[in-house]
Design an enzyme around this catalytic site. Sequence first.
Site, short mmCIF file in Angstrom:
data_model
loop_
_atom_site.label_atom_id
_atom_site.label_comp_id
_atom_site.label_asym_id
_atom_site.label_seq_id
_atom_site.Cartn_x
_atom_site.Cartn_y
_atom_site.Cartn_z
N TYR A 107 24.98 16.63 -33.07
CA TYR A 107 25.25 17.60 -34.13
C TYR A 107 24.42 18.85 -33.93
O TYR A 107 23.26 18.78 -33.49
CB TYR A 107 24.87 17.01 -35.50
CG TYR A 107 25.84 16.02 -36.06
CD1 TYR A 107 26.94 16.44 -36.81
CD2 TYR A 107 25.66 14.65 -35.87
CE1 TYR A 107 27.83 15.53 -37.35
CE2 TYR A 107 26.54 13.73 -36.42
CZ TYR A 107 27.62 14.18 -37.16
OH TYR A 107 28.49 13.27 -37.69
N TYR A 146 27.52 8.14 -32.04
CA TYR A 146 26.21 8.74 -32.28
C TYR A 146 25.25 7.66 -32.78
O TYR A 146 25.56 6.94 -33.72
CB TYR A 146 26.44 9.88 -33.27
CG TYR A 146 25.26 10.29 -34.08
CD1 TYR A 146 24.31 11.14 -33.54
CD2 TYR A 146 25.11 9.85 -35.38
CE1 TYR A 146 23.22 11.51 -34.29
CE2 TYR A 146 24.02 10.23 -36.14
CZ TYR A 146 23.08 11.06 -35.59
OH TYR A 146 22.01 11.44 -36.33
N ARG A 156 27.18 5.16 -34.94
CA ARG A 156 28.35 5.56 -35.72
C ARG A 156 29.56 5.60 -34.80
O ARG A 156 29.48 6.07 -33.67
CB ARG A 156 28.17 6.98 -36.32
CG ARG A 156 27.07 7.16 -37.33
CD ARG A 156 27.16 6.28 -38.56
NE ARG A 156 28.48 5.97 -39.08
CZ ARG A 156 29.23 6.78 -39.83
NH1 ARG A 156 28.83 7.99 -40.14
NH2 ARG A 156 30.42 6.39 -40.28
N HIS A 159 33.67 10.07 -35.52
CA HIS A 159 34.17 10.37 -36.87
C HIS A 159 34.13 11.86 -37.14
O HIS A 159 33.34 12.60 -36.54
CB HIS A 159 33.37 9.62 -37.94
CG HIS A 159 31.92 10.03 -38.01
ND1 HIS A 159 30.98 9.58 -37.12
CD2 HIS A 159 31.25 10.86 -38.86
CE1 HIS A 159 29.80 10.11 -37.41
NE2 HIS A 159 29.93 10.89 -38.46
N HIS A 161 33.81 14.31 -40.61
CA HIS A 161 33.60 14.35 -42.06
C HIS A 161 34.61 15.31 -42.68
O HIS A 161 34.88 16.38 -42.14
CB HIS A 161 32.19 14.88 -42.36
CG HIS A 161 31.08 14.00 -41.86
ND1 HIS A 161 30.46 13.06 -42.65
CD2 HIS A 161 30.48 13.92 -40.65
CE1 HIS A 161 29.51 12.45 -41.96
NE2 HIS A 161 29.51 12.95 -40.73
#
Lengths: 241, 201
Positions: A107, A146, A156, A159, A161
């Site tokens: 990120y 991640y 994770r 994905h 959001h």
Amino acid sequence: MSDGNYFTRDRSWHPPAYTPSYKTSVVRSPNKALISFPPTLSEQTGPVFGHNILGELDNDLIHNFAQPGESAIGQRIIVHGRVLDENGRGVPGALVEFWQANAGGRYRHKKEGYLAPLDPNFGGCGRTITDAEGGYRFRTVKPGPYPWPNRQNDWRPAHIHFSIFGSGFGQRLITQMYFEGDPLIWQCPIVDTIPSREAIETLIAPLDMANTIPMDARAYKFDIVLRGRRSTMFENRPEGN
Amino acid sequence: MQKLNLLKESPSQTAGPYVHIGCVPNFSGIHGVYPEDLGAVMRREGAKGQPITIKGAVWDGTGTPLKDALVEVWQPDADGIFTSGDPRGAGDPNFSGWGRFAGDYDTGEWAFETVKPGPVPFPDGRMQAPNITFWVVARGINIGLQTRMYFPDEDNSADPVLGRMEHKNRVPTLIAQKESEGVYRFDIRLQGHKETVFFDV
């Protein structure tokens, strides 16, 4: 006589607040019961966003942070679908915002220290407004899985959001989209906060070869459902009556 | 028997620790994608009513401020009219009614400039005391938490929402502290002692 009110939210379908396998929820979940009252104008109304807020590349994460002539690295995909209410009616004019990691699972955020590198041409945010039928689409790269500090070895699933505004603030929703076939979905404590497999399945986007653009980008279809409303008192809303 | 054929609402998921990337990218250091973060400015010059500042933070069950929370607010204008979708009329064109604010990365504190809202009727026609709806999301919050902020310098005694609460000793959790003229503080406690009242509406 209609009153435009919402269907009661099914909180046994949504994740409860306290889900100890997702550790952060333990001290961030209210102990006391939520207090109910009938929806008021504070819930029945909500902010409306015009197309004038949108820039030309807001729905193109491959290019909206890239240097001129450059593009983000990763699997090029189109994510598209409709924002519907529980009556199955499209929700037009809904602001849909999305954010994600890059192709390596990194990120762009100062509190993030994962060793996978940033992509200098990828920011990770985008937005769009649904059309008259509730449809939306954007281009991006498929995010990578991640690792995160929960249990010793939690990852994770890939994905994206999503944040969605319906026609009233009572429909406000933030959720996550997952990708068909990802085995990490079924090992994730955040996914597992959702009580039923049936509900989890509604967050998994299937590969959509029909909408894939040959030699360019694959497509995934993701429909989002907001709370239904009884026939509405708002005459200027297409979903009414 | 026929089927109702209703869809189920998409289940909520946490906004996660990096909600800023999508919701307040300029605050998070991602510049050049959007000219400004949505919801950062609620009142423009010429907005009617009393300008006020609201400050606060969100606190977890150990008494630690959340440094990654995002709050959204939705309120009527100074005349008690919502600026969009209100069947009673058009709101103040110089006021948005909606704001979105992230807590400071080091302290968790947020602050915003708005106007004091006017009163709005409850569905049964009784008037509600002036209030602002808050919606809180963060890492560790699986579904957004909704609450309301009321004002300490208003008469809240006849408010229909506060009135229906069984545990009257919880009402003060919804009433802001007055710091000085036009400056209010509203702390949101997620859990434990003085836990804020959250609503299912």
